[in-house]
Design a protein around this motif. Structure first.
Motif, PDB file in Angstrom:
ATOM      1  N   UNK A 145      -6.983  10.781   8.034  1.00 26.04           N
ATOM      2  CA  UNK A 145      -5.838  11.647   8.626  1.00 26.04           C
ATOM      3  C   UNK A 145      -5.890  11.213  10.034  1.00 26.04           C
ATOM      4  N   UNK A 146      -4.726  11.475  10.519  1.00 23.11           N
ATOM      5  CA  UNK A 146      -4.425  11.583  12.041  1.00 23.11           C
ATOM      6  C   UNK A 146      -3.647  10.594  12.769  1.00 23.11           C
ATOM      7  N   UNK A 147      -2.820   9.755  11.605  1.00 22.42           N
ATOM      8  CA  UNK A 147      -1.922   9.020  12.050  1.00 22.42           C
ATOM      9  C   UNK A 147      -0.756   9.497  12.345  1.00 22.42           C
ATOM     10  N   UNK A 148       0.351   8.730  12.779  1.00 18.90           N
ATOM     11  CA  UNK A 148       1.502   9.486  13.474  1.00 18.90           C
ATOM     12  C   UNK A 148       2.220   8.262  14.215  1.00 18.90           C
ATOM     13  N   UNK A 149       3.290   8.796  14.916  1.00 21.36           N
ATOM     14  CA  UNK A 149       4.135   7.821  15.672  1.00 21.36           C
ATOM     15  C   UNK A 149       3.902   8.100  16.888  1.00 21.36           C
ATOM     16  N   UNK A 150       3.500   7.125  17.928  1.00 28.09           N
ATOM     17  CA  UNK A 150       3.272   7.457  19.396  1.00 28.09           C
ATOM     18  C   UNK A 150       3.936   6.079  20.177  1.00 28.09           C
ATOM     19  N   UNK A 151       4.217   6.426  21.412  1.00 31.78           N
ATOM     20  CA  UNK A 151       4.827   5.769  22.362  1.00 31.78           C
ATOM     21  C   UNK A 151       3.657   4.414  22.836  1.00 31.78           C
ATOM     22  N   UNK A 152       4.126   3.383  23.209  1.00 31.83           N
ATOM     23  CA  UNK A 152       3.041   2.443  23.801  1.00 31.83           C
ATOM     24  C   UNK A 152       2.328   2.925  24.838  1.00 31.83           C
ATOM     25  N   UNK A 178      -9.349  10.239  11.542  1.00 36.46           N
ATOM     26  CA  UNK A 178     -10.708  10.813  10.990  1.00 36.46           C
ATOM     27  C   UNK A 178     -10.731  10.195   9.596  1.00 36.46           C
ATOM     28  N   UNK A 179     -12.102  10.022   9.178  1.00 36.83           N
ATOM     29  CA  UNK A 179     -12.353   9.665   7.917  1.00 36.83           C
ATOM     30  C   UNK A 179     -13.325  10.762   7.453  1.00 36.83           C
ATOM     31  N   UNK A 180     -13.084  11.569   6.295  1.00 33.22           N
ATOM     32  CA  UNK A 180     -13.800  12.685   5.847  1.00 33.22           C
ATOM     33  C   UNK A 180     -14.315  12.041   4.562  1.00 33.22           C
ATOM     34  N   UNK A 181     -15.732  12.438   4.357  1.00 33.39           N
ATOM     35  CA  UNK A 181     -16.392  12.053   3.037  1.00 33.39           C
ATOM     36  C   UNK A 181     -16.524  13.480   2.334  1.00 33.39           C
ATOM     37  N   UNK A 182     -16.264  13.292   0.991  1.00 33.23           N
ATOM     38  CA  UNK A 182     -16.568  14.297  -0.108  1.00 33.23           C
ATOM     39  C   UNK A 182     -17.560  13.917  -1.035  1.00 33.23           C
ATOM     40  N   UNK A 183     -18.385  14.676  -1.497  1.00 32.75           N
ATOM     41  CA  UNK A 183     -19.166  14.433  -2.641  1.00 32.75           C
ATOM     42  C   UNK A 183     -20.450  13.474  -2.499  1.00 32.75           C
ATOM     43  N   UNK A 184     -20.474  13.111  -1.121  1.00 31.06           N
ATOM     44  CA  UNK A 184     -21.857  12.007  -0.740  1.00 31.06           C
ATOM     45  C   UNK A 184     -21.936  12.308   0.715  1.00 31.06           C
ATOM     46  N   UNK A 242      -4.051   2.382   8.395  1.00 28.58           N
ATOM     47  CA  UNK A 242      -5.392   2.345   8.474  1.00 28.58           C
ATOM     48  C   UNK A 242      -6.183   3.065   7.565  1.00 28.58           C
ATOM     49  N   UNK A 243      -7.116   2.367   6.934  1.00 23.04           N
ATOM     50  CA  UNK A 243      -8.118   2.826   5.909  1.00 23.04           C
ATOM     51  C   UNK A 243      -9.728   2.854   6.180  1.00 23.04           C
ATOM     52  N   UNK A 244     -10.402   3.775   5.926  1.00 21.98           N
ATOM     53  CA  UNK A 244     -11.744   3.601   6.183  1.00 21.98           C
ATOM     54  C   UNK A 244     -12.405   3.143   4.788  1.00 21.98           C
ATOM     55  N   UNK A 299     -13.453   3.547  -0.849  1.00 21.14           N
ATOM     56  CA  UNK A 299     -12.302   3.261  -0.112  1.00 21.14           C
ATOM     57  C   UNK A 299     -11.370   4.498   0.028  1.00 21.14           C
ATOM     58  N   UNK A 300     -10.788   4.732   1.058  1.00 18.11           N
ATOM     59  CA  UNK A 300      -9.780   5.752   1.366  1.00 18.11           C
ATOM     60  C   UNK A 300      -8.549   5.040   1.087  1.00 18.11           C
ATOM     61  N   UNK A 301      -7.218   5.853   0.877  1.00 19.23           N
ATOM     62  CA  UNK A 301      -6.182   5.406   0.684  1.00 19.23           C
ATOM     63  C   UNK A 301      -5.429   5.148   1.969  1.00 19.23           C
ATOM     64  N   UNK A 302      -5.608   5.579   3.138  1.00 16.79           N
ATOM     65  CA  UNK A 302      -5.229   5.150   4.310  1.00 16.79           C
ATOM     66  C   UNK A 302      -4.288   6.140   5.057  1.00 16.79           C
ATOM     67  N   UNK A 303      -4.109   5.962   6.332  1.00 12.57           N
ATOM     68  CA  UNK A 303      -2.986   6.694   7.039  1.00 12.57           C
ATOM     69  C   UNK A 303      -2.217   5.743   7.930  1.00 12.57           C
ATOM     70  N   UNK A 304      -1.269   6.085   8.161  1.00 14.20           N
ATOM     71  CA  UNK A 304      -0.146   5.233   8.920  1.00 14.20           C
ATOM     72  C   UNK A 304       0.217   5.718  10.420  1.00 14.20           C
ATOM     73  N   UNK A 305      -0.309   4.665  11.290  1.00 13.77           N
ATOM     74  CA  UNK A 305       0.014   4.611  12.775  1.00 13.77           C
ATOM     75  C   UNK A 305       1.061   3.889  13.266  1.00 13.77           C
TER      76      UNK A 305
END
Length: 125
Positions: free
Chosen positions: A7-14, A21-27, A94-96, A115-121
């Motif tokens: 999580x945490x992706x988004x659109x930003x200016x230069x 963030x990369x959150x783990x579940x079950x391990x 971006x993927x973790x 693998x995570x599915x990714x978040x776009x920045x």
């Protein structure tokens, strides 16, 4: 459910910043080396940062060194990627990922187990 969620992706200016963030579940993520990868259409996936378990050593690709920082929060079972001074070239998915081996360069040695599915920045021109 065993997995990783970014999580945490988004659109930003230069010149702006994002924290992924990369959150783990079950391990327990602390037992794994964790790397961040990014990919854009038509190009290979690139390992940009990795953090080892145990000693906690960190590694960075030349393209992000000095601007991005990887870290762990063991109490929250999470890994973060702080991205500063972002530029349009940083636009990517971006993927973790986690492996029970260790970091190799800015990526992971051997088979990547989770693998995570990714978040776009995206960074505007």
């Amino acid at each position: 459910q065993v997995g990783l969620v970014e999580s945490g992706g988004g659109l930003v200016q230069p010149g702006s910043s994002l924290r992924l963030s990369c959150a783990a579940s079950g391990f327990t993520l602390d037992y794994y080396a964790v790397a961040w990868f990014r990919q854009v259409p038509g190009k290979e996936r690139e390992g940009i940062s990795c953090i080892n378990s145990g000693n906690g050593n960190t590694f960075y690709a030349d393209s992000v060194k000095g601007r991005f920082t990887i870290s762990r929060d063991k109490s929250k079972n999470m890994v973060y990627l702080q991205m500063n001074s972002m530029e349009p070239e940083d636009t990517a998915n971006y993927s973790c990922a986690a492996a029970s081996s260790w970091c190799e360069g800015a990526g992971l040695k051997g088979y990547v187990e989770i693998w995570g599915q990714g978040t776009v920045a995206a960074v505007s021109s």
